[in-house]
Design a protein around this motif. Structure first.
Motif, PDB file in Angstrom:
ATOM      1  N   UNK A  77       9.365  -0.789  -1.052  1.00  0.00           N
ATOM      2  CA  UNK A  77       9.002   0.526  -0.509  1.00  0.00           C
ATOM      3  C   UNK A  77       9.592   1.652  -1.348  1.00  0.00           C
ATOM      4  N   UNK A  78      10.822   1.491  -1.768  1.00  0.00           N
ATOM      5  CA  UNK A  78      11.477   2.519  -2.590  1.00  0.00           C
ATOM      6  C   UNK A  78      10.774   2.647  -3.943  1.00  0.00           C
ATOM      7  N   UNK A  79      10.421   1.508  -4.543  1.00  0.00           N
ATOM      8  CA  UNK A  79       9.733   1.535  -5.832  1.00  0.00           C
ATOM      9  C   UNK A  79       8.354   2.161  -5.700  1.00  0.00           C
ATOM     10  N   UNK A  80       7.660   1.864  -4.598  1.00  0.00           N
ATOM     11  CA  UNK A  80       6.328   2.432  -4.379  1.00  0.00           C
ATOM     12  C   UNK A  80       6.398   3.934  -4.210  1.00  0.00           C
ATOM     13  N   UNK A  81       7.404   4.396  -3.465  1.00  0.00           N
ATOM     14  CA  UNK A  81       7.557   5.826  -3.236  1.00  0.00           C
ATOM     15  C   UNK A  81       7.913   6.559  -4.533  1.00  0.00           C
ATOM     16  N   UNK A 132       0.843  -1.188   0.000  1.00  0.00           N
ATOM     17  CA  UNK A 132       0.000   0.000   0.000  1.00  0.00           C
ATOM     18  C   UNK A 132       0.881   1.242   0.000  1.00  0.00           C
ATOM     19  N   UNK A 133       0.468   2.230  -0.783  1.00  0.00           N
ATOM     20  CA  UNK A 133       1.135   3.536  -0.769  1.00  0.00           C
ATOM     21  C   UNK A 133       0.105   4.576  -1.183  1.00  0.00           C
ATOM     22  N   UNK A 134       0.035   5.672  -0.421  1.00  0.00           N
ATOM     23  CA  UNK A 134      -0.948   6.696  -0.738  1.00  0.00           C
ATOM     24  C   UNK A 134      -2.373   6.189  -0.654  1.00  0.00           C
ATOM     25  N   UNK A 176       8.710   6.353   6.927  1.00  0.00           N
ATOM     26  CA  UNK A 176       9.429   7.377   6.165  1.00  0.00           C
ATOM     27  C   UNK A 176       8.938   7.433   4.725  1.00  0.00           C
ATOM     28  N   UNK A 177       8.776   6.265   4.104  1.00  0.00           N
ATOM     29  CA  UNK A 177       8.323   6.213   2.710  1.00  0.00           C
ATOM     30  C   UNK A 177       6.805   6.083   2.602  1.00  0.00           C
ATOM     31  N   UNK A 178       6.126   5.916   3.746  1.00  0.00           N
ATOM     32  CA  UNK A 178       4.673   5.773   3.797  1.00  0.00           C
ATOM     33  C   UNK A 178       4.194   4.576   2.965  1.00  0.00           C
ATOM     34  N   UNK A 179       4.817   3.432   3.243  1.00  0.00           N
ATOM     35  CA  UNK A 179       4.510   2.205   2.513  1.00  0.00           C
ATOM     36  C   UNK A 179       4.276   1.070   3.500  1.00  0.00           C
ATOM     37  N   UNK A 180       3.292   0.234   3.195  1.00  0.00           N
ATOM     38  CA  UNK A 180       3.043  -1.011   3.925  1.00  0.00           C
ATOM     39  C   UNK A 180       3.293  -2.169   2.965  1.00  0.00           C
TER      40      UNK A 180
END
Length: 411
Positions: free
Chosen positions: A405-409, A118-120, A376-380
């Motif tokens: 997480x980096x790819x999602x951000x 999940x992101x955003x 920090x990256x706001x990812x689950x």
């Protein structure tokens, strides 16, 4: 001749008693199949290298294996949007010990059954393996602890629990006068109860506990209440199933409700969790007592939903549901002895903390169930799996999740 007859009588009596005990242990009348041989069944599957697909089948059908209580989908479920251009498990890559691999390769190595990110507020990655689907209710094992710990935060915010420094026995009267009763809620949350019990080695240890609760159907409250003190609480880290179960006893006492009813109201209904779920208990029916430390079976998206609540800093639909600062408290080491080491992850409050953490913490269950939260990256990242400890180095898991997480951000 009389002594021979007496000896034969003794032998027959012993054989009869052994046979009766064997029948009682086997429970041939029970529909709860794997628990007839607990813990040997799962131990054989893991240590014997049995096909992980069989293990996954067990986890998808956990409600056929043990007594349970039900959680109903929220009447007003929250629907997560799906990203129009989701991430591809083939294209995201990570490095570990000199090897460069795709997330698809990671999923194979991790014996994963499903992964979701999940992101955003959107589902940006979702992939399933084997017979596991988006609707499978999968056994989360000890990742259930993070759900229990979250409700402790809610109870503190509501004033139902006055302070984390209160002793357990103030709320859970069944532990009055016991080692657990005198321990503070804070230290039990930190896995620092000081109780004389062991998860991985020593005696008593968890296999003896599971025999008592799954085979003898004992109330885990009684088992925990029998345990003595090893060291003063708050002085070292010792990961224990009973610590989190005792927290569920605190919640039952504080709210005056059955544990599953508390989970239903505080988590499922208030957060709008959209799927039915089950939570295991010692015996069927309303007299059963749920295991606070373990055995929630839920969909992957509902597993990830808890992580989204933390990304929102404990605020849902505009309502603050945990105290200010709870996310940092629950997701960061609270003492030096909780910090990660080169050999192992660290711990916080019902969440683990990875090596080199930077706003990251995670819920973890046996066999590869993970809820990775990157503030920090706001990812689950949520994962279901059927892996053995020897299948994957957890540092490789960290590298893979950080890549996701980096790819999602970066989308």
């Amino acid at each position: 001749m009389k002594w021979i007859r007496r000896l034969l009588g003794v032998v027959v009596s012993i054989v009869t008693l052994v046979a009766c005990f064997a029948i009682w242990v086997a429970e041939p009348w029970s529909d709860q199949r794997p628990m007839r041989t607990w813990p040997e069944t799962l131990s054989t599957q893991i240590l014997g290298g049995e096909d992980r697909a069989s293990l996954a089948t067990t986890f998808r059908n956990w409600d056929k294996d043990v007594p349970f209580d039900r959680l109903a989908a929220a009447p007003r479920p929250h629907a997560f949007e799906r990203a129009l251009q989701p991430l591809d498990v083939q294209s995201i890559r990570y490095e570990f010990q000199g090897a460069n691999r795709s997330i698809s390769e990671y999923l194979t190595r991790a014996k994963a059954q499903g992964i979701l990110a999940l992101h955003g507020g959107q589902v940006v990655l979702e992939d399933y393996r084997g017979e596991t689907t988006s609707e499978s209710r999968y056994h989360l094992w000890s990742a259930s602890k993070s759900f229990t710990g979250t409700i402790i935060g809610m109870a503190l915010h509501e004033g139902v629990i006055h302070s984390l420094d209160d002793p357990v026995e103030k709320y859970a009267k069944q532990f009055e006068g016991t080692a657990y009763g005198e321990a503070s809620i804070r230290h039990v949350m930190m896995m620092s109860s000081g109780v004389d019990f062991f998860h991985f080695k020593g005696f008593p240890e968890r296999n003896w506990m599971y025999f008592r609760i799954f085979r003898l159907h004992q109330n885990l409250d009684d088992f925990a209440g029998e345990l003595g003190r090893r060291v003063p609480d708050g002085t070292d880290f010792n990961y224990l199933a009973t610590d989190t179960h005792v927290l569920s006893g605190v919640l039952r006492g504080a709210y005056g409700l059955r544990f599953v009813d508390i989970v239903q109201d505080r988590l499922w209904d208030r957060l709008g969790i959209g799927g039915d779920a089950t939570w295991s208990q010692n015996v069927p029916g309303s007299s059963g007592v749920a295991f606070g430390h373990c055995c929630l079976a839920a969909r992957l998206i509902d597993f990830a939903h808890l992580g989204e609540f933390y990304l929102q800093n404990g605020i849902w639909n505009g309502h603050q549901l945990v105290p200010d600062g709870w996310v940092e408290l629950a997701g960061s080491p609270n003492a030096d002895f909780q910090e990660p080491t080169p050999d192992s992850s660290g711990y916080a409050m019902q969440f683990w903390v990875p090596r080199g953490y930077d706003g990251e913490f995670y819920g973890a269950g046996a066999f590869g169930q993970y809820l990775w939260i990157d503030m920090k990256r706001k990812v689950v990242v949520a994962q279901l799996a059927a892996q053995a400890p020897q299948d994957l180095d957890e540092r490789e898991r960290d590298a893979a999740f950080r890549a996701i997480a980096s790819a999602a951000q970066s989308r």
